[in-house]
Design an enzyme around this catalytic site. Sequence first.
Site, PDB file in Angstrom:
ATOM      1  N   HIS A   1       0.842  -1.196   0.000  1.00 53.12           N
ATOM      2  CA  HIS A   1       0.000   0.000   0.000  1.00 53.12           C
ATOM      3  C   HIS A   1       0.881   1.252   0.000  1.00 53.12           C
ATOM      4  O   HIS A   1       0.642   2.194  -0.772  1.00 53.12           O
ATOM      5  CB  HIS A   1      -0.897   0.025   1.242  1.00 53.12           C
ATOM      6  CG  HIS A   1      -2.181  -0.711   1.087  1.00 53.12           C
ATOM      7  ND1 HIS A   1      -2.248  -2.083   1.049  1.00 53.12           N
ATOM      8  CD2 HIS A   1      -3.465  -0.266   0.974  1.00 53.12           C
ATOM      9  CE1 HIS A   1      -3.509  -2.451   0.929  1.00 53.12           C
ATOM     10  NE2 HIS A   1      -4.269  -1.376   0.878  1.00 53.12           N
TER      11      HIS A   1
ATOM     12  N   HIS B   1       0.456  -3.405   9.229  1.00 55.47           N
ATOM     13  CA  HIS B   1       1.896  -3.262   8.971  1.00 55.47           C
ATOM     14  C   HIS B   1       2.587  -2.600  10.147  1.00 55.47           C
ATOM     15  O   HIS B   1       1.991  -1.790  10.867  1.00 55.47           O
ATOM     16  CB  HIS B   1       2.145  -2.439   7.703  1.00 55.47           C
ATOM     17  CG  HIS B   1       1.878  -3.185   6.440  1.00 55.47           C
ATOM     18  ND1 HIS B   1       2.697  -4.188   5.975  1.00 55.47           N
ATOM     19  CD2 HIS B   1       0.859  -3.072   5.548  1.00 55.47           C
ATOM     20  CE1 HIS B   1       2.211  -4.657   4.845  1.00 55.47           C
ATOM     21  NE2 HIS B   1       1.092  -4.012   4.567  1.00 55.47           N
TER      22      HIS B   1
END
Length: 391
Positions: free
Chosen positions: A159, A206
């Site tokens: 991302h 993350h």
Amino acid sequence: MRELLSHLHEPELVARFQRRCGLFLVRDPHHGPQRKKEHAADEPRAQRNGRWDHQDKNSNYEIQQNGCAVNFEVRNRFLHVLFLVSAALGHEVFYITCLPFIHWSLDPFLCRRLVNMWTVVMYVGQVMKDVLKLPRPTSPPVVKLEPRVDAEYGLPSTHAMAATAISFTVLLSAPSRMQFQFEWGLLIAVTLSSLVCLSRLYTGMHSVLDVLSGVLISALILSSTYPYWESIDRFQLSSSFSPLLGMFLPLFLSYSYPQLDHYSTTRGDTTTILGASGGCWVGYWLDHQLGGPLHPLGEKIPARLPPLTLNSVFRGGARSLLGIVALLGTRQLVKTLSLKALFSCYSVENSDPNARRRREIEVPYKFVTYMAVGLVNTILVNRGFVLLGLL
């Protein structure tokens, strides 16, 4: 240096950021950390997924993970919505709408550059994930809002890579194509990429190290390829070898994707990206041979951004709606036909829930499906808009 990297990878940093943004894990005494750990150890990594179950009137949420209830409380609704929307900018729905919109309503040149760079950074990021095999943050202490992708490894954050690549590819390519104030463009690029990066921490998917690595890897790829962008453009549009490269290199990369000891969505997602890129690459070459793309902003380059009027909003909205319907229709048709052919070829029952995960089925059906989507987007959609008087 090793201590610093280890610190940046700690899940507690992510949990601390979540709490500062108003997202709190509500611990269930019946499903403590030890019991959850033991339960998770009994299942393959690929089966560790979940779903949002319900929300009560006090903004308390519950996610079902591994058969256990994981509760969390949202105390800042604005940041919650902002980061969920920002996280969605890295999903397939965004890519299948935003990137084609740039082609339909702004400039096919920019869309071509974006697709090329998006493909490179996403492929590098996906392969690095499955080669390095570094885990995502653990829960607890982290609240995970996207448990569907928890079977994937963490570093780097794709991302973050995609957001950085898309934002700054537009910023670096647009000045030669349209008139705008560079400072405002830089501000928008930094803001959008930062929101996406922070959303990966907020959703708990993350670590700080994952996100920083994604940004730095994208920056390295952009800076090392930037001097060759114009040469790549000329080769893509003019070389007789271009369509062969556009078809067979992505297909080869899809089949040679690293094998894992469990099923992960990364191979399928990567094949989707490579298929769409291959279709766009061939489509832009063919479109150039047919006389070049139709420019929504006119032939004078650099073009002025059109004024925002009721008519321009209507025409842009109509193009987006019809274009998305065309792409989704293409995806559904080709997906259905390709799966039917592959199931018949390999004597697989359509009701088999694991059939689509098999490499010999997943790779060709996704590649062909999204290559068709790329071809339709680059060749047919804008020409349909001309016939309808929308371009």
